[in-house]
Design a protein around this motif. Structure first.
Motif, PDB file in Angstrom:
ATOM      1  N   GLU A  72       3.340   2.579  -5.261  1.00  0.00           N
ATOM      2  CA  GLU A  72       4.619   3.084  -5.758  1.00  0.00           C
ATOM      3  C   GLU A  72       5.562   1.892  -5.903  1.00  0.00           C
ATOM      4  OE1 GLU A  72       6.248   6.171  -3.388  1.00  0.00           O
ATOM      5  OE2 GLU A  72       4.373   7.312  -3.287  1.00  0.00           O
ATOM      6  N   VAL A  73       6.081   1.702  -7.115  1.00  0.00           N
ATOM      7  CA  VAL A  73       6.907   0.517  -7.359  1.00  0.00           C
ATOM      8  C   VAL A  73       8.170   0.895  -8.132  1.00  0.00           C
ATOM      9  CG1 VAL A  73       5.003  -1.134  -7.307  1.00  0.00           C
ATOM     10  CG2 VAL A  73       5.552   0.004  -9.441  1.00  0.00           C
ATOM     11  N   GLU A  74       9.201   0.087  -7.906  1.00  0.00           N
ATOM     12  CA  GLU A  74      10.444   0.214  -8.668  1.00  0.00           C
ATOM     13  C   GLU A  74      10.548  -0.999  -9.573  1.00  0.00           C
ATOM     14  OE1 GLU A  74      14.069   1.149  -6.532  1.00  0.00           O
ATOM     15  OE2 GLU A  74      12.849   1.589  -4.758  1.00  0.00           O
ATOM     16  N   TYR A  75      10.426  -0.801 -10.856  1.00  0.00           N
ATOM     17  CA  TYR A  75      10.381  -1.947 -11.757  1.00  0.00           C
ATOM     18  C   TYR A  75      11.746  -2.612 -11.920  1.00  0.00           C
ATOM     19  CZ  TYR A  75       5.768  -0.159 -12.439  1.00  0.00           C
ATOM     20  OH  TYR A  75       4.490   0.283 -12.203  1.00  0.00           O
ATOM     21  N   GLY A  76      12.805  -1.935 -11.485  1.00  0.00           N
ATOM     22  CA  GLY A  76      14.121  -2.569 -11.511  1.00  0.00           C
ATOM     23  C   GLY A  76      14.350  -3.468 -10.314  1.00  0.00           C
ATOM     24  N   ASN A  77      13.460  -3.398  -9.325  1.00  0.00           N
ATOM     25  CA  ASN A  77      13.590  -4.212  -8.115  1.00  0.00           C
ATOM     26  C   ASN A  77      12.432  -5.197  -8.086  1.00  0.00           C
ATOM     27  OD1 ASN A  77      13.713  -5.312  -5.547  1.00  0.00           O
ATOM     28  ND2 ASN A  77      14.185  -3.374  -4.527  1.00  0.00           N
ATOM     29  N   ARG A  78      12.615  -6.324  -8.754  1.00  0.00           N
ATOM     30  CA  ARG A  78      11.508  -7.263  -8.924  1.00  0.00           C
ATOM     31  C   ARG A  78      11.009  -7.801  -7.585  1.00  0.00           C
ATOM     32  NH1 ARG A  78       8.311 -10.309 -11.675  1.00  0.00           N
ATOM     33  NH2 ARG A  78       7.851 -12.394 -10.899  1.00  0.00           N
ATOM     34  N   THR A  79      11.927  -8.140  -6.670  1.00  0.00           N
ATOM     35  CA  THR A  79      11.517  -8.749  -5.402  1.00  0.00           C
ATOM     36  C   THR A  79      10.601  -7.829  -4.622  1.00  0.00           C
ATOM     37  OG1 THR A  79      13.576 -10.024  -5.303  1.00  0.00           O
ATOM     38  CG2 THR A  79      12.354  -9.739  -3.247  1.00  0.00           C
ATOM     39  N   ASP A  80      11.002  -6.556  -4.498  1.00  0.00           N
ATOM     40  CA  ASP A  80      10.194  -5.613  -3.732  1.00  0.00           C
ATOM     41  C   ASP A  80       8.869  -5.328  -4.431  1.00  0.00           C
ATOM     42  OD1 ASP A  80      10.002  -3.590  -1.500  1.00  0.00           O
ATOM     43  OD2 ASP A  80       9.768  -2.278  -3.239  1.00  0.00           O
TER      44      ASP A  80
ATOM     45  N   MET B  25     -14.399 -19.100 -13.612  1.00  0.00           N
ATOM     46  CA  MET B  25     -13.288 -18.474 -14.317  1.00  0.00           C
ATOM     47  C   MET B  25     -13.017 -17.084 -13.733  1.00  0.00           C
ATOM     48  SD  MET B  25     -12.938 -17.519 -18.350  1.00  0.00           S
ATOM     49  CE  MET B  25     -13.114 -19.234 -18.841  1.00  0.00           C
ATOM     50  N   ILE B  26     -11.727 -16.727 -13.656  1.00  0.00           N
ATOM     51  CA  ILE B  26     -11.304 -15.416 -13.170  1.00  0.00           C
ATOM     52  C   ILE B  26     -10.512 -14.724 -14.269  1.00  0.00           C
ATOM     53  CG2 ILE B  26      -9.934 -14.190 -11.431  1.00  0.00           C
ATOM     54  CD1 ILE B  26     -10.401 -16.613  -9.578  1.00  0.00           C
ATOM     55  N   GLU B  27     -10.811 -13.467 -14.514  1.00  0.00           N
ATOM     56  CA  GLU B  27     -10.067 -12.686 -15.504  1.00  0.00           C
ATOM     57  C   GLU B  27      -8.861 -12.025 -14.842  1.00  0.00           C
ATOM     58  OE1 GLU B  27     -14.114 -11.317 -17.922  1.00  0.00           O
ATOM     59  OE2 GLU B  27     -13.013  -9.903 -16.649  1.00  0.00           O
ATOM     60  N   ILE B  28      -7.705 -12.086 -15.511  1.00  0.00           N
ATOM     61  CA  ILE B  28      -6.516 -11.346 -15.093  1.00  0.00           C
ATOM     62  C   ILE B  28      -6.201 -10.383 -16.221  1.00  0.00           C
ATOM     63  CG2 ILE B  28      -4.111 -11.488 -14.379  1.00  0.00           C
ATOM     64  CD1 ILE B  28      -4.593 -14.335 -13.458  1.00  0.00           C
ATOM     65  N   LEU B  29      -6.534  -9.117 -16.033  1.00  0.00           N
ATOM     66  CA  LEU B  29      -6.449  -8.112 -17.087  1.00  0.00           C
ATOM     67  C   LEU B  29      -5.315  -7.140 -16.763  1.00  0.00           C
ATOM     68  CD1 LEU B  29     -10.285  -7.400 -17.405  1.00  0.00           C
ATOM     69  CD2 LEU B  29      -8.937  -9.142 -18.591  1.00  0.00           C
ATOM     70  N   LEU B  30      -4.206  -7.249 -17.492  1.00  0.00           N
ATOM     71  CA  LEU B  30      -3.001  -6.473 -17.209  1.00  0.00           C
ATOM     72  C   LEU B  30      -2.512  -5.779 -18.475  1.00  0.00           C
ATOM     73  CD1 LEU B  30      -1.121  -9.312 -15.266  1.00  0.00           C
ATOM     74  CD2 LEU B  30      -2.527  -7.516 -14.253  1.00  0.00           C
ATOM     75  N   ASN B  31      -1.988  -4.570 -18.326  1.00  0.00           N
ATOM     76  CA  ASN B  31      -1.369  -3.928 -19.485  1.00  0.00           C
ATOM     77  C   ASN B  31       0.112  -4.270 -19.587  1.00  0.00           C
ATOM     78  OD1 ASN B  31      -0.354  -2.393 -17.386  1.00  0.00           O
ATOM     79  ND2 ASN B  31      -0.702  -0.409 -18.383  1.00  0.00           N
ATOM     80  N   ASP B  32       0.628  -4.988 -18.608  1.00  0.00           N
ATOM     81  CA  ASP B  32       1.996  -5.503 -18.619  1.00  0.00           C
ATOM     82  C   ASP B  32       1.975  -6.791 -17.803  1.00  0.00           C
ATOM     83  OD1 ASP B  32       4.674  -6.159 -18.014  1.00  0.00           O
ATOM     84  OD2 ASP B  32       5.289  -4.069 -18.201  1.00  0.00           O
ATOM     85  N   ARG B  33       2.356  -7.924 -18.413  1.00  0.00           N
ATOM     86  CA  ARG B  33       2.198  -9.218 -17.751  1.00  0.00           C
ATOM     87  C   ARG B  33       3.447  -9.659 -16.989  1.00  0.00           C
ATOM     88  NH1 ARG B  33      -1.150 -13.254 -21.645  1.00  0.00           N
ATOM     89  NH2 ARG B  33      -0.729 -14.606 -19.847  1.00  0.00           N
ATOM     90  N   ALA B  34       4.303  -8.700 -16.648  1.00  0.00           N
ATOM     91  CA  ALA B  34       5.541  -9.050 -15.953  1.00  0.00           C
ATOM     92  C   ALA B  34       5.268  -9.750 -14.619  1.00  0.00           C
ATOM     93  CB  ALA B  34       6.379  -7.788 -15.720  1.00  0.00           C
ATOM     94  N   TYR B  35       4.143  -9.391 -13.967  1.00  0.00           N
ATOM     95  CA  TYR B  35       3.831  -9.966 -12.656  1.00  0.00           C
ATOM     96  C   TYR B  35       2.587 -10.844 -12.702  1.00  0.00           C
ATOM     97  CZ  TYR B  35       7.382  -6.697 -11.244  1.00  0.00           C
ATOM     98  OH  TYR B  35       8.579  -6.032 -11.134  1.00  0.00           O
ATOM     99  N   GLU B  36       2.248 -11.289 -13.894  1.00  0.00           N
ATOM    100  CA  GLU B  36       1.052 -12.128 -14.066  1.00  0.00           C
ATOM    101  C   GLU B  36       1.150 -13.423 -13.273  1.00  0.00           C
ATOM    102  OE1 GLU B  36      -0.689 -15.650 -15.424  1.00  0.00           O
ATOM    103  OE2 GLU B  36       1.162 -15.101 -16.458  1.00  0.00           O
TER     104      GLU B  36
END
Length: 497
Positions: A87-95, A1-12
Motif C-alpha cells: 500500500e503506497v501513497e504516490y504523493g509521499n515520495r519518501t514513504d 545483466m539484471i532486468e528492471i521491468l516497471l510500468n512506471d519508472r518513478a522509483y527506478e
C-alpha cells in the motif's frame, strides 16, 4: 545483466541503487533481454494505490539461498507479507520509496541469503539521518530504533552512525554556521594518476612552466569569492585536489600569500593542506606550509604494501611515506592525517593488518579509512579488460580491523560517508584523537554551512537554511577550460548568490 521491468519508472533509480548494493558492477536492462540473471518486476496500480513487486529468476539456482539466522524481527515482519502488494501513497515520495526498498531488500535477501551492513540505505550521509532525528527530539536509543525499523540497518552500523553524529553535534555547537562559511580551494594536479582515481587531477609534468596560468585564474576566482562573501569570515580553509603539494615551493608560497591577502582569517579554526602524495613532499615545501600557519596536513599512503603501491601507480615507496611523516613531525606539524583504502587490488586481511601495524608505529593524529569505490572515470573501470583478472575484495573483517586499530590509537569516529560502487557496500570513516578532528570534513558532509569552492572541478554549496536546501555552482573540470572560462565560473556563483 539484471532486468528492471516497471510500468512506471518513478522509483527506478531507488530500485537500481539497491540492486547495485547487492550486485556491484552489474549491468541493467529495462526490457526483457537474453541472458539476464533475473528480473525485478514492479507494477503500480494507481487506482488502488498498490505496488506489486517480485523477483523472477530466469535460471534455476543450483542451491536455494538460506534465510540468514541473524535477520532480526523487522525483516521477519516484512517477510510475512512478502506475497501481498504494497500500500503506497504516490504523493509521499519518501514513504513510498522506503516501502519499496524494504520489500525489494527482503526479496534480495531471500535470493542471496545475504544481509547488507547498511540495510536499504544507499545514500551517502547516514549520519544526517541520525542528526535529523536527534534535532527532532529523539533520544539516541529512539534514533537507533528508527534506523532499524526504516532501513534494516545492522546494529554495528547504527552504533557507528550514532557515535559519529553525537561527536559531530558537539563540534558543530562551537561554529556559527550562518555567519561563517568554509572555503575549499582545488589544485587539480598530481605526480601521476592512480588506478582507482576519479578526481579532477592532471599529471603535473604536463603543466611544467605553465602552472602560473592556472593560479592567475584561481586568484581571480578567490578575489570574487571574497567580495561575494563580504561581511562573513571563513571558519575553515581546505586545499585539496589533486595534490596541492605537486606545486613548486614558490607556487605554494604565492598561493598561500594570496589567501592571506584576500580573506579575513582572523577567526580561522583550521587550515588544511593535502600533502597527500609522499612523492610530492619536500622539506622546502613543508617550510612554506609552516610559514603560512597551516594547521593540518595529510600524508596519504593508501596502503603500506609496496607491491600494491606499484600496482596502483603511486610511484613512491613505503619508506618515502615514513621519511615524509617523520620529517613533518620533526619540523613541528602536530596534526597529521593519513588516508588508507580497504579493498585495493590483490590485498587481503593480512595486508590490511600489516598496514595498520605500520601506521600505528608512525602514530598519526587522525586516519581516514576508505572502502574502495570504483567510479566511472577511474582506469579500473574504463580499462576493465586490462584489469579484469585483479582480485578486489573488501570485507567486514577488514573494516572492523581498521576500527579496532583506530580505537587502540585513542581515536574516535568523527565523520563518515558512503559512495556508490563501494567494495562490500561499506563506508568511509574518519577517526581522530581529541582536538584533532577536521572541521571541514564534518561541514561538507552534514551540509550545515555554506562551502565556497574555487578551482577546476570544484562545487560551491550555498546553504539556504530557512528553505532547508542547497544551491550548487559547479566549475568545469578541464584545466584549460577553467582558465579560459574563469569569468563564467565567477558568474555561476553570482547567480546563486
Amino acid at each position: 545483466m539484471i532486468e528492471i521491468l516497471l510500468n512506471d519508472r518513478a522509483y527506478e533509480q531507488d530500485i537500481r541503487e539497491l540492486l547495485m548494493a547487492f550486485y556491484p558492477g552489474e549491468t541493467y536492462a529495462y526490457e526483457p533481454s537474453e541472458g539476464a540473471l533475473f528480473a525485478v518486476e514492479g507494477m503500480i496500480d494507481e487506482g488502488r494505490k498498490e505496488f506489486s513487486l517480485k523477483v523472477i529468476d530466469h535460471h534455476r539456482q543450483e542451491e536455494a539461498a538460506v534465510w540468514p539466522s541473524e535477520a532480526g524481527e523487522e525483516l521477519e515482519k516484512e517477510l510475512a507479507h512478502i506475497e501481498e502488494p504494497l500500500e503506497v501513497e504516490y504523493g509521499n515520495r519518501t514513504d513510498t520509496k522506503s516501502r519499496i526498498k524494504r520489500r525489494l531488500y527482503v526479496l534480495l535477501v531471500l535470493r542471496t541469503g545475504r544481509l547488507l551492513p547498511w540495510g536499504t540505505l544507499t545514500g551517502i550521509r547516514p549520519t544526517k539521518i541520525v542528526m535529523t532525528r536527534l534535532d527532532e527530539g529523539m533520544s539516541a536509543e529512539e534514533a537507533a530504533c528508527y534506523m532499524k525499523r526504516t532501513y534494516f540497518t545492522g546494529d554495528d552500523k547504527i552504533d557507528l552512525a550514532i557515535r559519529t553524529a553525537l561527536y559531530e553535534r558537539e563540534l558543530l555547537k562551537t561554529i556559527d554556521c550562518d555567519r561563517g562559511y568554509s572555503l575549499y580551494i582545488g589544485i587539480p594536479f598530481c605526480p601521476t594518476t592512480c588506478l582507482y582515481c576519479s578526481f579532477t587531477s592532471y599529471p603535473i609534468g604536463q603543466w611544467k612552466g605553465r602552472t602560473h596560468l592556472y593560479l592567475d585564474a584561481l586568484f581571480r576566482e578567490m578575489e570574487a569569492v571574497a567580495c561575494q562573501m563580504k561581511g562573513r569570515v571563513p571558519d575553515s580553509v581546505y586545499f585539496g585536489g589533486g595534490t596541492p603539494t605537486s606545486l613548486e615551493p614558490e607556487d605554494l608560497d604565492r598561493l598561500l600569500t594570496k589567501l592571506e591577502r584576500t580573506f579575513d582569517l582572523s577567526r580561522i579554526r583550521e587550515l588544511t593542506v593535502e600533502a597527500g602524495r609522499p612523492d610530492s613532499i619536500t622539506r622546502e615545501k613543508l617550510k612554506v606550509l609552516q610559514s603560512h600557519n597551516v594547521t593540518r596536513i595529510s600524508i596519504n599512503p593508501q596502503t603500506m604494501q609496496q607491491r600494491t603501491l606499484d600496482l596502483i601507480g603511486r610511484r613512491h615507496t613505503v619508506e618515502m611515506v615514513k621519511d615524509c611523516f617523520y620529517m613533518a613531525r620533526e619540523m613541528g606539524f602536530d596534526n597529521i592525517n593519513m588516508d588508507l583504502i580497504v579493498g585495493l587490488p590483490e590485498e587481503g586481511l593480512t595486508d590490511v593488518r600489516d598496514t595498520m601495524e605500520q601506521i600505528r608505529a608512525l602514530d598519526p593524529d587522525s586516519i581516514t579509512v576508505h572502502s574502495l569505490a570504483i567510479k566511472r572515470a577511474a582506469r579500473l573501470n574504463t580499462m576493465k579488460e586490462v584489469y579484469k583478472d585483479l582480485k578486489i575484495v573488501g570485507t567486514q573483517e577488514m573494516i572492523d580491523l581498521t576500527a579496532r586499530y583506530a580505537g587502540d590509537m585513542g581515536m574516535e569516529p568523527y565523520y563518515l560517508y558512503r559512495q556508490k560502487n563501494m567494495a562490500g557496500n561499506f563506508e568511509n570513516v574518519g577517526y581522530a584523537r581529541p582536538g584533532k578532528a577536521c572541521l571541514y570534513n564534518i561541514l561538507i558532509m552534514e551540509e550545515q554551512q555554506t562551502i565556497m569552492a574555487c578551482g577546476a572541478g570544484t562545487t560551491t554549496k550555498w546553504l539556504i537554511r530557512e528553505e532547508n536546501r542547497i544551491e550548487r555552482a559547479e566549475n568545469v573540470k578541464d584545466v584549460e577550460q577553467y582558465i579560459g572560462r574563469i569569468g563564467e565560473m565567477i558568474e555561476r556563483k553570482d547567480r546563486i548568490l
